[in-house]
Each structure stands twice: as structure tokens, then as C-alpha cells.
Design a protein around this motif. Sequence first.
Motif, PDB file in Angstrom:
ATOM      1  N   GLY A 205      21.698  24.789  14.037  1.00  0.00           N
ATOM      2  CA  GLY A 205      22.268  25.326  12.734  1.00  0.00           C
ATOM      3  C   GLY A 205      21.841  26.785  12.700  1.00  0.00           C
ATOM      4  O   GLY A 205      21.309  27.216  13.669  1.00  0.00           O
TER       5      GLY A 205
ATOM      6  N   PRO B 139      20.601  24.408   8.698  1.00  0.00           N
ATOM      7  CA  PRO B 139      19.175  24.539   8.909  1.00  0.00           C
ATOM      8  C   PRO B 139      18.263  23.704   7.989  1.00  0.00           C
ATOM      9  O   PRO B 139      17.360  22.890   8.319  1.00  0.00           O
ATOM     10  CB  PRO B 139      18.719  25.884   8.401  1.00  0.00           C
ATOM     11  CG  PRO B 139      19.827  26.834   8.904  1.00  0.00           C
ATOM     12  CD  PRO B 139      21.143  26.129   8.489  1.00  0.00           C
TER      13      PRO B 139
ATOM     14  N   ALA C 294      19.135  20.229   9.561  1.00  0.00           N
ATOM     15  CA  ALA C 294      18.590  19.887  10.675  1.00  0.00           C
ATOM     16  C   ALA C 294      17.056  19.724  10.485  1.00  0.00           C
ATOM     17  O   ALA C 294      16.594  18.671  11.002  1.00  0.00           O
ATOM     18  CB  ALA C 294      18.708  20.986  11.467  1.00  0.00           C
ATOM     19  N   ARG C 295      16.485  20.392   9.509  1.00  0.00           N
ATOM     20  CA  ARG C 295      15.087  20.295   9.082  1.00  0.00           C
ATOM     21  C   ARG C 295      14.542  18.834   8.717  1.00  0.00           C
ATOM     22  O   ARG C 295      13.748  18.471   8.935  1.00  0.00           O
ATOM     23  CB  ARG C 295      14.674  21.258   8.129  1.00  0.00           C
ATOM     24  CG  ARG C 295      13.124  21.511   7.993  1.00  0.00           C
ATOM     25  CD  ARG C 295      12.316  22.006   9.076  1.00  0.00           C
ATOM     26  NE  ARG C 295      11.116  21.609   9.142  1.00  0.00           N
ATOM     27  CZ  ARG C 295      10.058  22.085   9.419  1.00  0.00           C
ATOM     28  NH1 ARG C 295      10.124  23.641   9.845  1.00  0.00           N
ATOM     29  NH2 ARG C 295       8.714  21.883   9.088  1.00  0.00           N
TER      30      ARG C 295
ATOM     31  N   VAL D  37      17.131  19.588  18.722  1.00  0.00           N
ATOM     32  CA  VAL D  37      17.722  20.197  17.227  1.00  0.00           C
ATOM     33  C   VAL D  37      17.002  21.811  17.304  1.00  0.00           C
ATOM     34  O   VAL D  37      15.896  21.934  17.731  1.00  0.00           O
ATOM     35  CB  VAL D  37      16.910  19.410  16.169  1.00  0.00           C
ATOM     36  CG1 VAL D  37      17.629  20.323  14.802  1.00  0.00           C
ATOM     37  CG2 VAL D  37      17.470  18.092  16.037  1.00  0.00           C
TER      38      VAL D  37
ATOM     39  N   PRO E  69      17.052  24.247  14.591  1.00  0.00           N
ATOM     40  CA  PRO E  69      17.587  24.526  13.041  1.00  0.00           C
ATOM     41  C   PRO E  69      18.054  26.012  12.811  1.00  0.00           C
ATOM     42  O   PRO E  69      19.209  26.068  12.009  1.00  0.00           O
ATOM     43  CB  PRO E  69      16.557  24.154  12.355  1.00  0.00           C
ATOM     44  CG  PRO E  69      15.398  23.261  13.194  1.00  0.00           C
ATOM     45  CD  PRO E  69      15.962  23.855  14.523  1.00  0.00           C
TER      46      PRO E  69
ATOM     47  N   MET F 230      10.078  27.993   8.794  1.00  0.00           N
ATOM     48  CA  MET F 230      10.848  27.879   9.847  1.00  0.00           C
ATOM     49  C   MET F 230      10.795  28.721  11.235  1.00  0.00           C
ATOM     50  O   MET F 230      11.268  28.708  12.058  1.00  0.00           O
ATOM     51  CB  MET F 230      12.563  28.614   9.315  1.00  0.00           C
ATOM     52  CG  MET F 230      13.404  27.766   8.462  1.00  0.00           C
ATOM     53  SD  MET F 230      13.851  26.347   9.536  1.00  0.00           S
ATOM     54  CE  MET F 230      14.852  25.488   8.273  1.00  0.00           C
TER      55      MET F 230
END
Lengths: 361, 361
Positions: free
Chosen positions: A76, A86, A89-90, A107, A109, B314
Amino acid sequence: MRRRKRKQAQAGDYSRKHCTNGGRPVSETPHLTFDIDQPGMSKGHLVVPKGADCEALPLPVFSLNKGEGPRLLITGGCHGNELEGPIVARRLIDWLPEAQTCGRVIVVPVLNPPAVQAWSRNTVVDGLNLNRVFPGRADGSVTERIADAVSRLLLPMADIVFDLHSFGPNWDLPPSSTTHPIADADLMAKTVRMAEAFKFPMTLVWEHHDTSGMFDMLAHSQGKVFVCAELGGGTVGSEALAIYEVGVHNALIALGLVEGKAERPAFRQHKSNQTLETRSSDELKSPARGIFEPRCSVLDEVKQGDLIGILHPMDSLSANSIDLRASTTSIVCAIRSGAHVDVNEVVALLARPQSLKIYGG
Amino acid sequence: MRRRKRKQAQAGDYSRKHCTNGGRPVSETPHLTFDIDQPGMSKGHLVVPKGADCEALPLPVFSLNKGEGPRLLITGGCHGNELEGPIVARRLIDWLPEAQTCGRVIVVPVLNPPAVQAWSRNTVVDGLNLNRVFPGRADGSVTERIADAVSRLLLPMADIVFDLHSFGPNWDLPPSSTTHPIADADLMAKTVRMAEAFKFPMTLVWEHHDTSGMFDMLAHSQGKVFVCAELGGGTVGSEALAIYEVGVHNALIALGLVEGKAERPAFRQHKSNQTLETRSSDELKSPARGIFEPRCSVLDEVKQGDLIGILHPMDSLSANSIDLRASTTSIVCAIRSGAHVDVNEVVALLARPQSLKIYGG
């Protein structure tokens, strides 16, 4: 709105001093900070080496290794103003450890942290579009080094790639899974079937000419199945995110990575899904410079002469507004949000049901 | 999305060479190119004089003069990425000549053409926010010269102002009419009544501290009724535009400028409208840096402890996501679209029913 903070004022944040590698020793080649091949779940970073424009850049990576089975890479945040990817994905990282029964899922993100932090499609540091520089260059600018690191270290670990995009803030689009046409008919058929497994409102075979340097072109050239999820456009809201998560879950079920029964998510008033194709000649372009006003919604079926939108010249109020109409029976697959456009700028993508014969899907 | 043209690449378009006055002789003071006092409809430009940073800038102006009655100024395009206003203003110019029965209406669909063309909140040339520089300066930069021209030539012609904004692309908000609290209780009551006449899903009394240089502050100081229509956020779509147009029509009916019966437009599942107030202390701020995921929708009623959204750090996938919850019973009046935010950045505005006693409304 009156906003106290301006994201654009932060566009320069990713200067040399902010691109750090967290105190780790600088390496001149891309590397992982953890043993991604270990069984079970692991987390760490893919370190993109420093260059003349930026210090080393650590991209967070999640891996869940359950032995034999499909090898899937989910990415992402390629474009920094498409944040559905993101977020989904998270979320995935939260529920996948309980759900995954076999195979390997990696993955990432956020592929492009500087762009995400600046809410910018392109990387702020060098102005490049990450999805136009694959396979990248080890000695290039930061965007090219990201592409190089991903191409060399992560892509070889996967046979299937889901790249989570969206149409960004100034288009509307239904949640979709997309692919470009692929010369290899077998890979094309496999890719369309994989795309359809998301059960999004729209599966789109999208022909356009500006594909040089795209991530999917690289993966397809290596025989991998690559599906680009275009998770809507406009505001990133809770309802749309729920649809997107169902779609990704459906695709994981289809791959046999998780167990469960696929659901068909409803989108606005549309409960069906369909596989469409759009070509360069299906682009509706603005006949003049001005503000485009959308007058139909995505997934609307239009006939020849139906109103798609209105172009309002804004330099003078004496100039008449111009109706933009469909030239043939079509389905509106994407429409520009109200925005100032230049002459010949694309304001809508029209589509038609996919010709099944072409791809054997 | 794969887009061939980049709006951001055009951000520098409004350089000196593009800021022209269409070949007209340059004047050193702001002026109108037409006799705005003539009876009936007239169109022309308000010319903002050239300065060191930009040539003269002609703002298209529409005027419809039907004699005695309310004197209304409608402006849009103050911020260049809030295009609902220019579109609704442009539509208004189409139907107003048939509908208006008395009074005077002046419409300026785009107050800030350089910002609109760059899809930028602030003016590209000088980086200023037009709605923070009123009353402007005749010898200032282009944004200040626009404010000066509007303040000196157009504002004196009106007793009521509707300024058509929106929350822009990275927030969600229901179509709303808003005002700041006004010290003059009579003017406050009149303004709230005018705001409520739009019959939007939400009328909002909005207290915040960053009001210096705002257009409404100037108008209020002159005793004028000024309503800021905040026409939603996110994607500018056809359904939302229809609601906005109904709201403006309702307000014109309430003023007696046009005849007709007011309608109450439905917004998503909400068919009621309500007058709310929000204060600086009602802002929900991000506790950390990361991507904000909205988990509720605008106009949702929340109780203490209800989930508003999630903040996903993130930089590392080992850091836990953080739930952001309501501290008290509230109504969600605006929520940030999924975006990367910094610590203490506002991600939601909460509100409560307006205390009628304060404003006598």
C-alpha cells in the motif's frame, strides 16, 4: 474550512535530516532488518539505502510464514494521497495471524513514506511517481531506490501481488480490482480471475498507454499475478473502508490462505458486480478550460447523448457552460470530482462489459 | 490511480506571465469593467490591480439588480480546493434571472482564480490564505490585493453575504451553514436565523481562535449578516451538489428574493436538521503521528467511550494502533478523511445542540 495546520506546509519535512535509519548502521545495499524466512509472524523493516538526496529510509514490513502454499505480497501507500491501502493493510496485520492457515503473506503498508507524510501522489524529495520508476535504480534518487529495494528483495518472494491503490482525492470510482491487458493469454486469464475474486462492484481491464515503469508491468514480465485494487476515490470514510476490507478478505479466501465464505459487499445502491473494460478511446476529455461539474455517478449506465457533466468556463461569465455527453452506450467507471481542468484533461472514464473471448476468463 | 496530468505540476502556472488583465489598460486601483448599478442583469469583471508579483487579475462578476429589496453578495472559490461553491454559484447565474423578483444579487463564483486553477487552498503566488488577510492591502501581494478589491468595491454593496466554502478534499462534513459567535447579540440572532434558513442538515455555531483576517469578521464588524456555507467535504459529486443548490435556493426564498417553497434536503440517511455548536475544546486531536482511520460518520451521535477513529503509527508495525474515543456525549460534526497526521493535529470536530439562550435564536 479554517484549518490551523497545513499539510502542504509539511511537504518539505522529508529533507535529509528526517530521512533516518533509526540509528542503525548505514548499509549501501537494501536489506531487511529481520529474518523474514522464519516460521510464523515477524516484523521489521526493509531499509532503502541512503543516497545524495536522503538518508536511509526504513519501510515497515510484516511477514506471516505458514509453510507451503501461495506466496502473496500486499503493498500500500505507493501514492501518498491514496490512504485506503495503508489502512486496510494495517487492519489486515491485526486479523491475519489468527486467520491465515498456510502459505506466506508479506505486507508493506506504506511503500513511500515521504509521499504519505506529505499527502502527495509523488515523492516530495525528487518529484517522482513511484509507480513509474520500476524496477528502480540502486544509485538513483530516493523514489528509484525504493523501487529497486522492493524489486530486488520483496518481489522475488511472491508469486502473487496485491497493490492497494485508490483514485485519490479528486476522482470518484467504485471499489475495483484492475489489471492492464497482458500479452500472455494464460497470465491474463489468471489475473482477471484473481481480480474477480475480490468481488468488488467492478473488475476493470484497463488499457492505457502510460504504463512504462509500473510495478505491475515488472511483475507481469516475471510471470506473476498482479492485481491493482483501486479502492474508490474521494474521502477515505469508514463505510468504504469496510467494503475494501471485505474484498481483500474474499481474495485471501480464493487463494486458500484463509478459510471462510466470500461475501459480495454492497456499494451505494449497487449490489451486483461486473467485469468491464476501458480503452484510451473511452476517455472523456474536457473541451475547454474551466471547472468540471460531474452530473452522473459511477456505475451509472448512460446512452448516447446522456449528460455526463458540465464544463463551466470561469474566466468570463459570458462564456456558455458546455454539456459533456456520452458518445455511445457505456457505463461510467470513474468520474472526476469537481475541479478546475485544462482543455483535453480527462474528466471521466467510460467502459463496457468485458469481451470474455479475449481473455478466456 | 494512473493519471497522465498532474495538477501539482501546474501549481506554478500562475506566474507573472499568466496573470493578465486580458489586454485591458492596467489601472492602479481596483475597478469594475461594467456599470454594476444598471437595472437588470449585467456581467463583467472586478479587476484586481497588478503588483510586483502578478499582473492585473480580472474576477468575473454577475449582478442582477431588481430595485428595492435585500442586497446580497454571494462569493465562492475563496479556497482553491473547495469547488462546490463555484459550481453552485455558476448554476445560480443560470436560473436567477428567471427567478429573482426584487433586490440586488451580486455573484462572484471565483474569488481566487490562481488558487482554483492550482486546486490549492492557498494562493500559489504568495502562499497566503485569502480568508486570513481581510480587509487586505492595496499595496500588498496578490492575495491581499484581492481582499482589498472585494472589501472596497463589492462588500459595501451588500447587507448580507453568503460565502460558499466546503471542508475541502480531506475532511467529511454534512452540508452546513456556519457562523462564528458574534459579540453583538442582535446580529448573532439574525445570523443564526439566516443560517438556519438554508435548511441544511446542520447549522453550526463554530467557536475557534484563528479568526483574524477572516471575511466574516470584517462583514460582522460592519453590521452585515454573513453566513459561511460549508458545503460538505471530500469528493465533489452530483448528489451533494443538488443538496447544496436546494439550500441556497431556500435561503433566497427566506430573504424574499425569489418565490417558492423551501425544501428540506435529505443527506445520506439523515432527514432532520439541527443547530449545533462546537468549541475549541471539542476538537479531537491525534495523540501520535501516523495514519488516522475514521470509524464513524458525520452526524453520528456518540456517547462517552464510543470509538471515533483509530490512529495507526506507521513508522513501525510493532507500535500498537490507538483508539480515539469520545470523552462525552456528542454529535460528530466533521471527521478527517484517512490521512497522515501529526501529533496534536485535529482529526474530528464534536458538537452539541446549540444553547438557545445564548443567542436568542
